[in-house]
Design a protein around this motif. Structure first.
Motif, PDB file in Angstrom:
ATOM      1  N   THR A 243       0.850  -1.189   0.000  1.00 19.21           N
ATOM      2  CA  THR A 243       0.000   0.000   0.000  1.00 19.21           C
ATOM      3  C   THR A 243       0.888   1.241   0.000  1.00 19.21           C
ATOM      4  O   THR A 243       2.114   1.145   0.189  1.00 19.21           O
ATOM      5  CB  THR A 243      -0.908   0.019   1.233  1.00 19.21           C
ATOM      6  N   VAL A 244       0.288   2.400  -0.166  1.00 19.72           N
ATOM      7  CA  VAL A 244       1.076   3.637  -0.188  1.00 19.72           C
ATOM      8  C   VAL A 244       1.793   3.847   1.144  1.00 19.72           C
ATOM      9  O   VAL A 244       2.992   4.168   1.182  1.00 19.72           O
ATOM     10  CB  VAL A 244       0.184   4.846  -0.525  1.00 19.72           C
ATOM     11  N   SER A 245       1.082   3.667   2.252  1.00 18.19           N
ATOM     12  CA  SER A 245       1.727   3.858   3.557  1.00 18.19           C
ATOM     13  C   SER A 245       2.845   2.850   3.777  1.00 18.19           C
ATOM     14  O   SER A 245       3.895   3.175   4.342  1.00 18.19           O
ATOM     15  CB  SER A 245       0.693   3.766   4.676  1.00 18.19           C
ATOM     16  N   GLU A 246       2.635   1.603   3.327  1.00 19.41           N
ATOM     17  CA  GLU A 246       3.691   0.599   3.449  1.00 19.41           C
ATOM     18  C   GLU A 246       4.888   0.957   2.592  1.00 19.41           C
ATOM     19  O   GLU A 246       6.036   0.648   2.941  1.00 19.41           O
ATOM     20  CB  GLU A 246       3.139  -0.769   3.051  1.00 19.41           C
ATOM     21  N   LEU A 247       4.659   1.611   1.467  1.00 21.40           N
ATOM     22  CA  LEU A 247       5.750   2.016   0.589  1.00 21.40           C
ATOM     23  C   LEU A 247       6.734   2.918   1.316  1.00 21.40           C
ATOM     24  O   LEU A 247       7.949   2.815   1.147  1.00 21.40           O
ATOM     25  CB  LEU A 247       5.188   2.738  -0.641  1.00 21.40           C
ATOM     26  N   TYR A 248       6.190   3.815   2.151  1.00 20.58           N
ATOM     27  CA  TYR A 248       7.039   4.756   2.871  1.00 20.58           C
ATOM     28  C   TYR A 248       7.463   4.250   4.240  1.00 20.58           C
ATOM     29  O   TYR A 248       8.325   4.846   4.885  1.00 20.58           O
ATOM     30  CB  TYR A 248       6.323   6.104   2.998  1.00 20.58           C
ATOM     31  N   GLY A 249       6.843   3.160   4.691  1.00 15.67           N
ATOM     32  CA  GLY A 249       7.236   2.591   5.971  1.00 15.67           C
ATOM     33  C   GLY A 249       6.655   3.290   7.166  1.00 15.67           C
ATOM     34  O   GLY A 249       6.907   2.918   8.310  1.00 15.67           O
ATOM     35  N   LYS A 250       5.858   4.325   6.916  1.00 16.02           N
ATOM     36  CA  LYS A 250       5.209   5.067   7.993  1.00 16.02           C
ATOM     37  C   LYS A 250       4.099   5.896   7.369  1.00 16.02           C
ATOM     38  O   LYS A 250       3.985   5.992   6.143  1.00 16.02           O
ATOM     39  CB  LYS A 250       6.200   5.981   8.711  1.00 16.02           C
ATOM     40  N   GLU A 251       3.290   6.491   8.206  1.00 14.83           N
ATOM     41  CA  GLU A 251       2.191   7.299   7.694  1.00 14.83           C
ATOM     42  C   GLU A 251       2.735   8.570   7.040  1.00 14.83           C
ATOM     43  O   GLU A 251       3.466   9.342   7.662  1.00 14.83           O
ATOM     44  CB  GLU A 251       1.254   7.669   8.848  1.00 14.83           C
ATOM     45  N   PRO A 252       2.410   8.813   5.765  1.00 17.38           N
ATOM     46  CA  PRO A 252       2.871  10.044   5.111  1.00 17.38           C
ATOM     47  C   PRO A 252       2.393  11.288   5.858  1.00 17.38           C
ATOM     48  O   PRO A 252       1.361  11.274   6.524  1.00 17.38           O
ATOM     49  CB  PRO A 252       2.237   9.947   3.717  1.00 17.38           C
ATOM     50  N   LEU A 253       3.146  12.363   5.749  1.00 24.61           N
ATOM     51  CA  LEU A 253       2.866  13.581   6.502  1.00 24.61           C
ATOM     52  C   LEU A 253       1.691  14.352   5.902  1.00 24.61           C
ATOM     53  O   LEU A 253       1.605  14.544   4.689  1.00 24.61           O
ATOM     54  CB  LEU A 253       4.107  14.481   6.519  1.00 24.61           C
ATOM     55  N   ALA A 254       0.786  14.795   6.756  1.00 23.18           N
ATOM     56  CA  ALA A 254      -0.382  15.548   6.321  1.00 23.18           C
ATOM     57  C   ALA A 254       0.030  16.808   5.580  1.00 23.18           C
ATOM     58  O   ALA A 254       0.900  17.558   6.032  1.00 23.18           O
ATOM     59  CB  ALA A 254      -1.263  15.911   7.515  1.00 23.18           C
ATOM     60  N   GLY A 255      -0.622  17.065   4.451  1.00 15.89           N
ATOM     61  CA  GLY A 255      -0.352  18.263   3.655  1.00 15.89           C
ATOM     62  C   GLY A 255       0.774  18.118   2.658  1.00 15.89           C
ATOM     63  O   GLY A 255       0.828  18.847   1.664  1.00 15.89           O
ATOM     64  N   LYS A 256       1.674  17.180   2.892  1.00 16.64           N
ATOM     65  CA  LYS A 256       2.806  16.989   1.994  1.00 16.64           C
ATOM     66  C   LYS A 256       2.359  16.230   0.741  1.00 16.64           C
ATOM     67  O   LYS A 256       1.430  15.435   0.795  1.00 16.64           O
ATOM     68  CB  LYS A 256       3.923  16.220   2.697  1.00 16.64           C
ATOM     69  N   THR A 257       3.030  16.486  -0.372  1.00 15.93           N
ATOM     70  CA  THR A 257       2.707  15.814  -1.636  1.00 15.93           C
ATOM     71  C   THR A 257       3.746  14.749  -1.956  1.00 15.93           C
ATOM     72  O   THR A 257       4.955  14.993  -1.867  1.00 15.93           O
ATOM     73  CB  THR A 257       2.644  16.834  -2.784  1.00 15.93           C
ATOM     74  N   TYR A 258       3.251  13.546  -2.330  1.00 17.00           N
ATOM     75  CA  TYR A 258       4.121  12.420  -2.651  1.00 17.00           C
ATOM     76  C   TYR A 258       3.816  11.924  -4.065  1.00 17.00           C
ATOM     77  O   TYR A 258       2.650  11.832  -4.442  1.00 17.00           O
ATOM     78  CB  TYR A 258       3.888  11.263  -1.677  1.00 17.00           C
ATOM     79  N   THR A 259       4.858  11.583  -4.820  1.00 16.12           N
ATOM     80  CA  THR A 259       4.660  11.024  -6.151  1.00 16.12           C
ATOM     81  C   THR A 259       5.308   9.643  -6.307  1.00 16.12           C
ATOM     82  O   THR A 259       4.876   8.841  -7.134  1.00 16.12           O
ATOM     83  CB  THR A 259       5.246  11.941  -7.238  1.00 16.12           C
ATOM     84  N   GLU A 260       6.323   9.355  -5.537  1.00 12.54           N
ATOM     85  CA  GLU A 260       7.019   8.070  -5.543  1.00 12.54           C
ATOM     86  C   GLU A 260       7.918   8.035  -4.315  1.00 12.54           C
ATOM     87  O   GLU A 260       8.121   9.044  -3.650  1.00 12.54           O
ATOM     88  CB  GLU A 260       7.840   7.884  -6.827  1.00 12.54           C
ATOM     89  N   ARG A 261       8.463   6.852  -4.016  1.00 11.27           N
ATOM     90  CA  ARG A 261       9.325   6.745  -2.850  1.00 11.27           C
ATOM     91  C   ARG A 261      10.733   7.246  -3.187  1.00 11.27           C
ATOM     92  O   ARG A 261      11.268   6.916  -4.215  1.00 11.27           O
ATOM     93  CB  ARG A 261       9.411   5.298  -2.375  1.00 11.27           C
TER      94      ARG A 261
END
Length: 261
Positions: A243-261
């Motif tokens: 999943t997306v959260s598993e991709l980063y190993g933690k909960e992504p930061l609120a408000g921040k934009t992610y496109t890939e690891r």
């Protein structure tokens, strides 16, 4: 208790990309949301039935070839077929759902099944407007109304969102931060909304690299048809599906934009 009965009970516990808004055939008319559930009470009951659930998944995507498959604009009439295929292969994905589509399912069964199958839920707004073109009040309503409905039906508090069309700006970022939502974009676009060809969709998805977030839509039957080949091709290349959260190993930061690891 039979396995299917446990799975059904779990449904009540757990808790687009850059394309023009697609015209959906056979779309159900929105109806009133199903009656709210009490996730805490169900959690206690399920813990007695199946201790230790849900299973914890940990991946070191700094070392593994991880890829996050994501599906937008549902849930819809083809979502069950997709869920069957993902369950058969024990693959978890991230579903960015529309509030109006969740509400259109009279029973609330589909959104509960997505959560109970261990997939991640993300907020894709209520009815897919470009969030950069709406008022501040409407922006808040688009996110909060979807959040409240999904939480009422599943017990899940979504922590991810995907802005429709990938359209975001400072105002959207600030509102997502206030709502506790990270903005998840993508780096692999299958363009499945435009090219309704399973072979083409599968080929584009196969261009993923370690750390990719792949954009697809579970409202198109051709996309669902492409998924087995997507899974086969990427698995042969040694990818781990997360999943997306598993991709980063933690909960992504609120408000921040992610496109890939």
């Amino acid at each position: 208790m039979r396995g299917w009965a446990v799975a059904l009970a779990l449904l009540t516990l757990m808790a687009c990309g850059g394309e023009p808004w697609p015209r959906r055939e056979h779309q159900l008319a929105p109806v009133r949301a199903p009656q709210a559930i009490d996730p805490a009470a169900l959690a206690r009951r399920l813990a007695a039935i199946q201790p230790g659930w849900p299973r914890s998944r940990r991946f070191d995507c700094a070392k593994l070839k991880c890829v996050a498959l994501t599906f937008d604009d549902g849930p819809g009439e083809y979502t069950p077929r997709l869920l069957d295929e993902l369950r058969r292969r024990d693959v978890k994905a991230t579903f960015f759902v529309l509030g109006e589509m969740v509400a259109a399912d009279r029973s609330g069964h589909m959104i509960r099944r997505i959560a109970a199958d261990g997939h991640e839920l993300g907020n894709h707004s209520w009815n897919h407007p470009s969030l950069t073109g709406v008022s501040g009040d409407e922006l808040k309503r688009q996110l909060r109304q979807t959040e409240e409905l999904v939480h009422r039906l599943t017990g899940v508090r979504m922590r991810l969102m995907r802005p429709p069309y990938g359209a975001t700006d400072k105002a959207v970022a600030e509102e997502t931060r206030r709502e506790g939502l990270a903005q998840i974009l993508w780096n692999v676009d299958t363009l499945d909304w435009r090219d309704r060809d399973p072979e083409v969709v599968a080929r584009r998805a196969a261009a993923a690299t370690p750390g990719s977030i792949v954009l697809m839509h579970d409202i198109h039957p051709t996309t669902v048809e492409a998924v087995p080949k997507v899974l086969d091709t990427l698995a042969k290349k040694g990818f781990t599906f997360v999943t997306v959260s598993e991709l980063y190993g933690k909960e992504p930061l609120a408000g921040k934009t992610y496109t890939e690891r």
